[in-house]
Motif scaffolding. Structure first.
Motif, PDB file in Angstrom:
ATOM      1  N   ALA A  35       0.898  -1.224  -0.167  1.00 47.66           N
ATOM      2  CA  ALA A  35      -0.115   0.159   0.008  1.00 47.66           C
ATOM      3  C   ALA A  35       1.018   1.060  -0.089  1.00 47.66           C
ATOM      4  CB  ALA A  35      -0.924   0.005   1.046  1.00 47.66           C
ATOM      5  N   LEU A  36       0.690   1.845  -0.978  1.00 49.60           N
ATOM      6  CA  LEU A  36       1.598   3.226  -1.238  1.00 49.60           C
ATOM      7  C   LEU A  36       0.992   4.382  -1.092  1.00 49.60           C
ATOM      8  CD1 LEU A  36       3.538   1.616  -4.221  1.00 49.60           C
ATOM      9  CD2 LEU A  36       4.184   1.631  -1.741  1.00 49.60           C
ATOM     10  N   VAL A  37       1.455   5.235  -0.436  1.00 48.56           N
ATOM     11  CA  VAL A  37       0.716   6.701  -0.202  1.00 48.56           C
ATOM     12  C   VAL A  37       1.410   7.952  -0.978  1.00 48.56           C
ATOM     13  CG1 VAL A  37      -0.105   8.293   1.605  1.00 48.56           C
ATOM     14  CG2 VAL A  37       0.399   5.982   2.433  1.00 48.56           C
ATOM     15  N   ASN A  38       0.469   8.173  -2.012  1.00 47.97           N
ATOM     16  CA  ASN A  38       0.953   9.308  -2.854  1.00 47.97           C
ATOM     17  C   ASN A  38      -0.234  10.085  -3.072  1.00 47.97           C
ATOM     18  OD1 ASN A  38       3.561   9.900  -3.953  1.00 47.97           O
ATOM     19  ND2 ASN A  38       3.418   8.164  -5.123  1.00 47.97           N
ATOM     20  N   GLY A  39      -0.847  10.854  -2.162  1.00 46.70           N
ATOM     21  CA  GLY A  39      -2.026  11.566  -2.062  1.00 46.70           C
ATOM     22  C   GLY A  39      -3.088  10.496  -1.660  1.00 46.70           C
ATOM     23  N   ALA A  40      -3.474   9.909  -3.023  1.00 42.27           N
ATOM     24  CA  ALA A  40      -4.312   8.813  -2.555  1.00 42.27           C
ATOM     25  C   ALA A  40      -3.455   7.502  -2.155  1.00 42.27           C
ATOM     26  CB  ALA A  40      -4.978   8.276  -3.937  1.00 42.27           C
ATOM     27  N   ILE A  41      -4.141   6.297  -1.905  1.00 45.10           N
ATOM     28  CA  ILE A  41      -3.447   5.243  -1.563  1.00 45.10           C
ATOM     29  C   ILE A  41      -3.520   4.158  -2.705  1.00 45.10           C
ATOM     30  CG2 ILE A  41      -3.372   3.019   0.015  1.00 45.10           C
ATOM     31  CD1 ILE A  41      -4.067   4.743   2.254  1.00 45.10           C
ATOM     32  N   GLU A 168      -2.464  11.620   6.031  1.00 51.05           N
ATOM     33  CA  GLU A 168      -1.043  11.887   6.537  1.00 51.05           C
ATOM     34  C   GLU A 168      -0.045  11.144   5.763  1.00 51.05           C
ATOM     35  OE1 GLU A 168      -1.034  11.608  10.974  1.00 51.05           O
ATOM     36  OE2 GLU A 168      -3.558  11.424  10.814  1.00 51.05           O
ATOM     37  N   PRO A 169       0.185  11.634   4.527  1.00 48.08           N
ATOM     38  CA  PRO A 169       1.082  10.976   3.641  1.00 48.08           C
ATOM     39  C   PRO A 169       2.510  10.667   4.018  1.00 48.08           C
ATOM     40  CG  PRO A 169       0.773  13.045   2.893  1.00 48.08           C
ATOM     41  CD  PRO A 169      -0.114  12.929   4.001  1.00 48.08           C
ATOM     42  N   ASN A 170       3.051  11.231   5.078  1.00 46.36           N
ATOM     43  CA  ASN A 170       4.486  10.979   5.547  1.00 46.36           C
ATOM     44  C   ASN A 170       4.499  10.302   6.812  1.00 46.36           C
ATOM     45  OD1 ASN A 170       5.708  12.172   3.160  1.00 46.36           O
ATOM     46  ND2 ASN A 170       5.165  14.051   4.141  1.00 46.36           N
ATOM     47  N   THR A 171       3.476   9.299   7.093  1.00 47.89           N
ATOM     48  CA  THR A 171       3.151   8.799   8.483  1.00 47.89           C
ATOM     49  C   THR A 171       2.776   7.321   8.235  1.00 47.89           C
ATOM     50  OG1 THR A 171       2.659  10.817   9.539  1.00 47.89           O
ATOM     51  CG2 THR A 171       2.074   8.825  10.587  1.00 47.89           C
ATOM     52  N   VAL A 172       3.608   6.437   9.206  1.00 44.98           N
ATOM     53  CA  VAL A 172       3.062   5.151   9.277  1.00 44.98           C
ATOM     54  C   VAL A 172       2.972   4.850  10.715  1.00 44.98           C
ATOM     55  CG1 VAL A 172       3.476   2.525   8.857  1.00 44.98           C
ATOM     56  CG2 VAL A 172       4.259   4.195   7.350  1.00 44.98           C
ATOM     57  N   VAL A 173       1.681   4.443  11.017  1.00 47.03           N
ATOM     58  CA  VAL A 173       1.387   3.993  12.716  1.00 47.03           C
ATOM     59  C   VAL A 173       1.530   2.534  12.302  1.00 47.03           C
ATOM     60  CG1 VAL A 173       0.101   4.250  14.514  1.00 47.03           C
ATOM     61  CG2 VAL A 173       0.230   6.087  13.136  1.00 47.03           C
ATOM     62  N   GLY A 174       2.310   2.111  13.810  1.00 47.29           N
ATOM     63  CA  GLY A 174       2.232   0.544  13.942  1.00 47.29           C
ATOM     64  C   GLY A 174       1.901   0.236  15.454  1.00 47.29           C
TER      65      GLY A 174
END
Length: 617
Positions: A35-41, A168-174
């Motif tokens: 899953a890649l975030v570039n505005g949309a996913i 939040e295109p520059n964030t990953v939560v784990g």
């Protein structure tokens, strides 16, 4: 299950995610996705190997600075692209995507609630409820970090997750609970510019050697400028940054064709590394197992060993050693059985857990059950520092086998045996049952063990010849007696794991009590035949097989007088290791399984239906 990688960076993370998944292939899986975030996913998913996913990603020109990736081993729902991770929850104003290892036990109740709220489910998985649950909190106005904290409070079961949001295109939560997840700190440990998540350090060695092991219930947010961690109570938490001792070279194949082959031949070095502190000393000390070990061992009256699979077999070998040498009563339990039955917990019990990964769900739950029963003296033998079992045990011994990639365990098993033998000697010494002369003699045998294993490995060509004859078979019987019966069990397990030949192991004395009915010319019988007190009894058992037309394949010590004949095949090992004989005799059984798998054309390192780290029930 099985593998997670996440990345936030100022560059295209797709190659990082793909390479990370490739390093996690050893865990076993049936599908993979990004899953890649570039505005949309944008999601890219594929049934099959990581190479198939990579081809799809290349075909669509996948490129993004933020993303999550996953290899799935099916639990809920079949092996389909629709069930592959990442899963998503999509509305016009926000998209959420999630990858997940583990099992959500209350997914049906959550699914019913979310359906009532209008969410549509497109997969058969338990994971999809996480995506919709996080989405629900994000649409209420919570930032992703807080939304995940709220969501995981409602999850029952085991999980490691990584989540992204289009907002939040520059964030990953784990987050993790009962399944491993670690933080990879980028840019030489500063965390400024890029950060990563993974379920295994090996996935991140390509980008960083600085890692932080998350604890149970932790939630972490990674960004370009750093990261934040909160604990299970939602309070800010500091977790130490550790410089990994793994090297990229240690997880490469090098000159070998398969990881299992590499790991079989790494056993002399793995044993030497594991025993370095022992063999370099003039005498044994309880302190090898931790600062409190002498005090704990002094009050130990009995031992309970908890383990699964191959580690269970090492515990069975240890039972023979501990009872005969240290005169210590031992019970060995399959962890998944122990945790669900009513057992009698006696004071003075030392609980020993054995695991390659230190994250085995059933073993971890069994340890927690024992602790709830009041058994607080605990020792873990494990190959992974900072793993859950290590952290939850009072005493520990790291096997230092190095990363084990092949699903069928080899060097982890023999290093476990080496440590359990040291434990036997330490307890015998503490109980006044080991003379100084005997201690010196056995230490000398331990020092010689790596060289003895090296000699045994020289039988590979002869074993390969046998393996070709096993290839067309569909059944095999393994026999052993005494301390070598668990070695026969381990040999049968190895054969069935990677060749898919049905194999059973029996104590040889049990032949006439049923298994002899199976013996005919199409049933190869593998025999572990050390020169010990039971060898004459074992020879009688071999005759029982031979007169019924069974073909024998015997791994014997050099001085065992069994002559080759029609239907009796012998490989003599050059070395005899006395009490350490089980460690030598398992090596040719590993080689037999490996070469039989090659002859049958199966996937040696990634056998069907199996996973390396079993972090679910």
């Amino acid at each position: 299950m099985c593998g997670i990688v996440g990345a936030v960076a100022q560059r295209n993370v797709v190659p990082i995610l793909i390479e990370g998944l490739r390093k996690l292939e050893y865990r076993g899986y049936d599908s993979a996705g990004l899953a890649l975030v570039n505005g949309a996913i944008e999601r890219v998913r594929s049934v099959g190997r990581v190479a198939d996913l990579e081809a799809r990603a290349r075909a669509v020109g996948a490129d993004a600075p933020t993303g999550i990736a996953h290899t799935r081993w099916a639990t809920h729902g079949g092996v389909t692209e629709g069930n592959a991770h990442p899963h998503a929850s999509i509305s016009p104003d926000v998209e959420i995507s999630v990858v997940h290892n583990g099992i959500i036990e209350n997914h049906e109740a959550l699914r019913a609630r979310l359906c009532a709220q209008g969410y549509k489910f497109l997969s058969q998985t338990d994971t999809e409820v996480i995506a919709h649950l996080v989405h629900a909190y994000v649409t209420e106005g919570l930032p992703l970090f807080q939304a995940v904290q709220q969501a995981v409070r409602e999850l029952h079961g085991a999980y490691a997750i990584a989540v992204v949001s289009s907002r939040e295109p520059n964030t990953v939560v784990g987050s993790r609970k009962g399944s491993p997840l670690l933080l990879g700190v980028g840019n030489a440990g500063t965390g400024r510019g890029e950060n990563f998540l993974a379920s295994d350090t090996s996935a991140l060695l390509q980008v960083t050697k600085y890692v932080t092991y998350l604890e149970e219930g932790d939630v972490v947010e990674i960004r370009l400028d750093g990261y934040d961690i909160v604990d299970a109570a939602g309070e800010p938490a500091q977790r130490p940054i550790v410089e990994s001792r793994l090297s990229a070279d240690s997880i490469e194949l090098g000159q070998y064709d398969h990881y299992m082959q590499k790991e079989i031949f790494e056993q002399p070095g793995a044993i030497a590394n594991t025993l370095e502190m022992v063999t370099g000393a003039s005498a044994l000390s309880a302190g090898l197992f931790g600062a409190e070990a002498e005090e704990v061992f002094a009050r130990t009256e009995r031992i309970l060993i908890l383990a699964c699979g191959t580690s269970y077999h090492s515990g069975l070998v240890a039972k023979y050693w501990l009872e005969s040498v240290a005169k210590m009563p031992v019970a060995v339990e399959i962890a998944s059985e122990y945790r669900y039955r009513d057992s009698v917990s006696l004071p003075g019990t030392l609980v020993i857990t054995i695991s390659q990964s230190g994250e085995t769900a059933d073993t971890l739950a069994a340890l927690q059950h024992a602790q709830r029963e009041g058994l607080t003296d605990t020792l873990t033998i494990c190959n992974v520092p900072e793993s859950a079992l290590i952290r939850q045990s009072k005493l520990r011994f790291l096997t230092r086998a190095g990363p084990e990639i092949g699903v069928a365990s080899t060097k982890a098993f023999t290093t476990q045996l080496a440590v359990l033998f040291v434990l036997t000697l330490v307890l015998a010494k503490q109980r006044g049952l080991l003379s100084t002369e005997r201690e010196s003699e056995l230490l000398a045998q331990l020092r010689h063990l790596p060289a003895a294993i090296q000699r045994v490995l020289e039988c590979e060509m002869a074993v390969r010849h046998w393996a070709n004859r096993f290839a067309p078979k569909e059944h095999a019987l393994f026999l052993g007696r005494g301390v070598h019966f668990p070695i026969a069990m381990e040999g049968a397990l190895k054969l069935k794991e990677i060749t898919y030949i049905h194999a059973e192991a029996y104590a040889a004395g049990e032949l006439k009590h049923g298994p002899l009915a199976l013996v005919d010319s199409q049933m190869p019988v593998v025999v572990v035949a050390p020169n010990d007190a039971l060898i004459e009894k074992l020879k009688s058992n071999l005759q029982e097989v031979r007169v019924r037309g069974g073909e024998l394949f015997v791994f014997a010590d050099r001085d065992v007088e069994i002559e080759p004949a029609d239907g009796i095949n012998i490989i003599n090992l050059d070395d005899h290791a006395g009490l350490l004989s089980p460690i030598l005799h398992v090596i040719p059984l590993q080689l037999l399984a490996y070469h039989a798998a090659l002859a049958r054309g199966t996937d040696v390192d990634k056998p069907r239906n199996l996973a390396k780290s079993v972090t679910v029930e």
